[in-house]
Design an enzyme around this catalytic site. Structure first.
Site, PDB file in Angstrom:
ATOM      1  N   ASP A 114       0.818  -1.202   0.000  1.00 49.89           N
ATOM      2  CA  ASP A 114       0.000   0.000   0.000  1.00 49.89           C
ATOM      3  C   ASP A 114       0.861   1.265   0.000  1.00 49.89           C
ATOM      4  O   ASP A 114       1.936   1.269   0.598  1.00 49.89           O
ATOM      5  CB  ASP A 114      -0.901  -0.033   1.249  1.00 49.89           C
ATOM      6  CG  ASP A 114      -2.161   0.756   1.052  1.00 49.89           C
ATOM      7  OD1 ASP A 114      -2.383   1.281  -0.058  1.00 49.89           O
ATOM      8  OD2 ASP A 114      -2.933   0.860   2.015  1.00 49.89           O
ATOM      9  N   HIS A 124       2.871   3.234  -9.117  1.00 50.48           N
ATOM     10  CA  HIS A 124       2.790   1.783  -9.342  1.00 50.48           C
ATOM     11  C   HIS A 124       4.079   1.272  -9.993  1.00 50.48           C
ATOM     12  O   HIS A 124       4.538   0.180  -9.676  1.00 50.48           O
ATOM     13  CB  HIS A 124       1.573   1.440 -10.200  1.00 50.48           C
ATOM     14  CG  HIS A 124       0.271   1.723  -9.505  1.00 50.48           C
ATOM     15  ND1 HIS A 124       0.048   1.397  -8.182  1.00 50.48           N
ATOM     16  CD2 HIS A 124      -0.883   2.311  -9.932  1.00 50.48           C
ATOM     17  CE1 HIS A 124      -1.173   1.772  -7.831  1.00 50.48           C
ATOM     18  NE2 HIS A 124      -1.754   2.339  -8.870  1.00 50.48           N
ATOM     19  N   LEU A 134      11.941 -20.378  -3.627  1.00 48.48           N
ATOM     20  CA  LEU A 134      10.926 -19.493  -3.011  1.00 48.48           C
ATOM     21  C   LEU A 134       9.660 -19.554  -3.848  1.00 48.48           C
ATOM     22  O   LEU A 134       9.727 -19.521  -5.084  1.00 48.48           O
ATOM     23  CB  LEU A 134      11.452 -18.048  -2.955  1.00 48.48           C
ATOM     24  CG  LEU A 134      10.501 -16.982  -2.393  1.00 48.48           C
ATOM     25  CD1 LEU A 134      11.286 -15.897  -1.656  1.00 48.48           C
ATOM     26  CD2 LEU A 134       9.632 -16.331  -3.452  1.00 48.48           C
TER      27      LEU A 134
END
Ligand code: FPP
Length: 222
Positions: free
Chosen positions: A2, A19, A113
């Site tokens: 956020d 973004h 991962l």
């Protein structure tokens, strides 16, 4: 993740620039997570509520995801990252869906991962789907309602098979879960940091992991 919009506004830039900077933060954080030995990293890239944003912003985010996969996939794959998706990416259209599916297939055998990308994801919708499946099985006679337990519900969540959620980090000073992994976060440690997502990276991840290591987890015991 956020704070992209506020990061951009503070610099007099459009939200799309926030973004883009957020996507760079994804790169840094992912590299740091691989180095730190994190097993699973889940990123909330787009919530089912994010459709309320302008068409232009949704389209910017979609373009950014396409670009990110194109640019990063080979490197992710060579670093041993496996991609997995939760949510429903179909409203983003067949081009992104096909790219995501190819990326998932290309990285399926990796095990260093697991990067879980939550796209058009909402926890309550995930619950509702699980409830519907259980009801269908009960109605068709393949499931005795008495057999419905936590494990069975867990197996119907989109995160089925992943290890329990240990640490949930929300950036930018907001102190809410916003419909993210509600079932999965029952015993997760929650960490709310002031850092805006585009300013997040390796150092921030390291301090989050250090904070996690200091927490005493009792899982309801003493
Ligand atoms: C929230 O900030 C952020 C988003 C809704 C988008 C997150 C997406 C990316 C970082 C794109 C790249 C993702 C991947 C997986 C490559 P906000 O816009 O709500 O910020 P604000 O609260 O300050 O307005």
């Amino acid at each position: 993740m956020d704070g992209n919009g506020r990061w951009a506004a503070a610099r007099g830039l459009p939200r799309s620039a926030g973004h883009r900077a957020g996507a760079e933060a994804v790169r840094r954080t992912l590299r740091a997570a691989v180095e730190a030995g994190v097993e699973v990293l889940t990123l909330y890239a787009f919530s089912s509520e994010n459709w309320r944003r302008s068409e232009e912003e949704v389209s910017d985010l979609k373009g950014l995801m396409l670009y990110y996969i194109e640019r990063e996939l080979d490197e992710l794959a060579s670093e041993g990252v496996r991609l997995r998706l939760i949510g429903d990416p179909s409203p983003f259209g067949p081009k992104l869906v096909a790219k995501l599916e190819r990326a998932v297939a290309q990285t399926a055998a990796n095990d260093r991962l697991t990067l879980v990308v939550a796209l058009n994801y909402g926890s309550r919708a995930e619950f509702a789907t699980a409830a519907r499946r259980l009801a269908e099985q009960a109605v068709s006679g393949t499931l005795d309602p008495a057999e419905i337990d936590e494990q069975r519900i867990d197996g119907l969540m989109q995160t089925a098979g992943l290890p329990p959620l240990d640490l949930l980090i929300r950036t930018s000073g907001e102190v809410r879960l916003s419909n993210f992994l509600l079932w999965q976060s029952a015993y997760a440690e929650l960490l709310f940091v002031e850092t805006l997502w585009p300013d997040f990276g390796g150092d921030e991840l390291k301090s989050a992991l250090a904070e996690f290591a200091r927490r005493q987890r009792r899982f309801g015991g003493r």
